[in-house]
Design a protein around this motif. Structure first.
Motif, mmCIF file in Angstrom:
data_model
loop_
_atom_site.group_PDB
_atom_site.id
_atom_site.type_symbol
_atom_site.label_atom_id
_atom_site.label_comp_id
_atom_site.label_asym_id
_atom_site.label_seq_id
_atom_site.Cartn_x
_atom_site.Cartn_y
_atom_site.Cartn_z
ATOM 1 N N UNK A 202 0.931 -1.095 0.042
ATOM 2 C CA UNK A 202 -0.015 -0.056 0.082
ATOM 3 C C UNK A 202 0.951 1.227 0.157
ATOM 4 N N UNK A 203 1.199 1.757 -1.098
ATOM 5 C CA UNK A 203 2.355 2.740 -1.213
ATOM 6 C C UNK A 203 2.021 3.845 -0.564
ATOM 7 N N UNK A 204 2.803 4.625 -0.041
ATOM 8 C CA UNK A 204 2.650 5.883 0.636
ATOM 9 C C UNK A 204 2.380 6.865 -0.633
ATOM 10 N N UNK A 205 1.713 8.076 -0.239
ATOM 11 C CA UNK A 205 1.415 9.071 -1.242
ATOM 12 C C UNK A 205 2.132 10.458 -0.966
ATOM 13 N N UNK A 206 3.412 10.386 -1.414
ATOM 14 C CA UNK A 206 4.545 11.485 -1.298
ATOM 15 C C UNK A 206 3.889 12.578 -1.884
ATOM 16 N N UNK A 207 4.421 13.817 -1.539
ATOM 17 C CA UNK A 207 3.679 15.174 -1.966
ATOM 18 C C UNK A 207 4.707 15.576 -3.046
ATOM 19 N N UNK A 208 5.351 14.892 -3.871
ATOM 20 C CA UNK A 208 6.440 15.349 -4.733
ATOM 21 C C UNK A 208 7.514 16.258 -4.247
ATOM 22 N N UNK A 209 7.513 17.339 -4.842
ATOM 23 C CA UNK A 209 8.457 18.337 -4.245
ATOM 24 C C UNK A 209 7.869 19.403 -3.245
ATOM 25 N N UNK A 210 6.897 19.075 -2.352
ATOM 26 C CA UNK A 210 5.842 19.997 -1.754
ATOM 27 C C UNK A 210 6.927 20.477 -0.555
ATOM 28 N N UNK A 211 7.717 19.673 -0.121
ATOM 29 C CA UNK A 211 8.764 19.958 0.988
ATOM 30 C C UNK A 211 9.857 20.797 0.652
ATOM 31 N N UNK A 212 10.180 21.005 -0.749
ATOM 32 C CA UNK A 212 11.455 21.812 -1.046
ATOM 33 C C UNK A 212 11.348 23.172 -0.261
ATOM 34 N N UNK A 213 10.193 24.079 -0.512
ATOM 35 C CA UNK A 213 10.339 25.325 -0.001
ATOM 36 C C UNK A 213 10.592 25.509 1.586
ATOM 37 N N UNK A 214 9.996 24.539 2.200
ATOM 38 C CA UNK A 214 10.131 24.038 3.729
ATOM 39 C C UNK A 214 11.590 23.891 3.994
ATOM 40 N N UNK A 215 12.090 22.962 3.379
ATOM 41 C CA UNK A 215 13.560 22.631 3.682
ATOM 42 C C UNK A 215 14.478 23.745 3.235
ATOM 43 N N UNK A 216 14.322 24.607 2.253
ATOM 44 C CA UNK A 216 15.084 25.719 1.805
ATOM 45 C C UNK A 216 14.899 26.648 3.167
ATOM 46 N N UNK A 217 13.810 26.814 3.647
ATOM 47 C CA UNK A 217 13.752 27.846 4.542
ATOM 48 C C UNK A 217 14.372 27.305 5.978
ATOM 49 N N UNK A 218 14.216 25.982 6.290
ATOM 50 C CA UNK A 218 14.946 25.370 7.562
ATOM 51 C C UNK A 218 16.352 25.739 7.140
ATOM 52 N N UNK A 219 16.928 25.507 5.980
ATOM 53 C CA UNK A 219 18.364 25.557 5.737
ATOM 54 C C UNK A 219 18.863 26.946 6.209
ATOM 55 N N UNK A 220 17.969 27.849 5.797
ATOM 56 C CA UNK A 220 18.004 29.266 5.983
ATOM 57 C C UNK A 220 18.249 29.860 7.568
ATOM 58 N N UNK A 221 17.424 29.092 8.140
ATOM 59 C CA UNK A 221 17.197 29.648 9.557
ATOM 60 C C UNK A 221 17.492 28.488 10.610
ATOM 61 N N UNK A 222 18.976 28.057 10.269
ATOM 62 C CA UNK A 222 19.383 27.002 11.256
ATOM 63 C C UNK A 222 19.776 27.659 12.498
ATOM 64 N N UNK A 223 20.154 29.053 12.402
ATOM 65 C CA UNK A 223 20.464 29.445 13.869
ATOM 66 C C UNK A 223 19.286 29.901 14.590
ATOM 67 N N UNK A 224 18.100 29.768 14.210
ATOM 68 C CA UNK A 224 16.951 30.171 14.805
ATOM 69 C C UNK A 224 16.418 28.792 15.957
#
Length: 312
Positions: A202-224
């Motif tokens: 029963x395959x999971x339903x990944x959201x494609x590249x939906x997390x990419x903006x969030x990962x970029x934001x996390x990378x830019x805010x590692x010090x927070x």
């Protein structure tokens, strides 16, 4: 110079064979010198590589004196291992040589007994076969690679690239490994594991590249000072949904991803700046020097001071 011997067994998979050759051959140190010398070794004069026949410059004697031996996968993982190959790998291990397998190369490595009692991985499609054939091995089908120190194993295909880059980072630090990764058009470390690629009933339903903006934001805010609730609020979703999507797409949790990203950034700063360990810990978002040191050592196996002495 570090010598890498790539062992071509009969019916070797060309992709697995070429991966370490290409990655290590192109690795350069900061002064421009090559980081590795490559030997392609074969168990007999001609090796069947499927679409072509391989003639290597070295026989099994080429394994002697190598700092690292790579065992690529074959398309016949259950084939018996030649006694001469088994003995050569065991002898190398006894002399302290680092030995790593790519994809189904875990099977011939397992046949030597060197993986008994250790955790290991292989291509997810062959994981059950490995566990059945070698019950003394703790088989983990979800990860891209496993580092046991002297003995390492990787999952299928592109995971061999991840393993090679990991070994370069161990040998020469993250700056040299990052350059090698750029030449391979690969991230230095992919998040998650091969659980992302396993075909489920029963395959999971990944959201494609939906997390990419969030990962970029996390990378830019590692010090927070970010909490799970902060991350979920930025993503515009609930914490439960956020955790589920992270696991589907990265194989890990948001906070685990954040911790590892912070440690990777800290490695870069330790190599490239003279900032104190305390300052670097604060820069990458750890609340206290003790928390930074604990997380860094848990992730890399060494303290920040030891890492800086080795790679600065």
């Amino acid at each position: 110079m570090h010598t890498v011997a790539v062992l071509a067994l009969d019916r070797v998979i060309p992709f697995d064979l070429s991966t370490p050759i290409e990655v290590f051959t192109r690795t350069r140190l900061p002064d421009g010198r090559p980081g590795y010398q490559i030997r392609v070794c074969a168990e007999k004069p001609e090796i069947d590589a499927g679409a072509f026949t391989l003639r290597a410059h070295w026989g099994l004697d080429g394994l002697k004196g190598a700092d690292t031996i790579i065992v690529p996968g074959t398309d016949a993982p259950a084939a018996p291992l030649a006694p001469a190959v088994r003995d050569a790998l065991r002898a190398a291990a006894e002399h302290g040589t680092r030995i790593a397998s790519i994809c189904s190369g875990t099977f011939p490595l397992a046949a030597t007994g060197l993986l008994d009692g250790l955790r290991a991985t292989t291509h997810w499609i062959a994981a059950d076969l490995l566990a059945t054939a070698h019950p003394d091995i703790e088989v983990d089908p979800d990860v891209l690679y496993v580092d046991n120190g002297q003995i390492l194993t990787s999952a299928g295909a592109a995971a061999g690239l991840d393993l090679c880059l990991h070994m370069i980072r161990r040998d020469y630090g993250s700056a040299v490994a990052a350059d090698a990764a750029r030449l391979s058009v690969m991230p230095l470390e992919r998040e998650g594991g091969q659980a992302q690629f396993i075909v489920h009933d029963h395959a999971p339903t990944p959201q494609g590249s939906a997390l990419e903006p969030l990962l970029t934001w996390l990378q830019d805010n590692l010090g927070s000072d970010l909490t799970l609730a902060d991350i979920a609020a930025h993503a515009g979703t609930s914490t439960r949904t956020l955790i589920r999507r992270f696991r589907e797409q990265t194989g890990t949790t948001p906070l685990q991803w954040l911790h590892r990203a912070r440690v990777r950034q800290a490695q870069h700063l330790l190599e490239t700046t003279r900032h104190s360990v305390e300052r670097i810990g604060a820069q990458v978002g750890f609340g206290s020097p003790t928390a930074f040191r604990d997380r860094f050592k848990r992730t890399t196996g060494v303290s920040p001071h030891t890492y800086r002495r080795a790679f600065s």
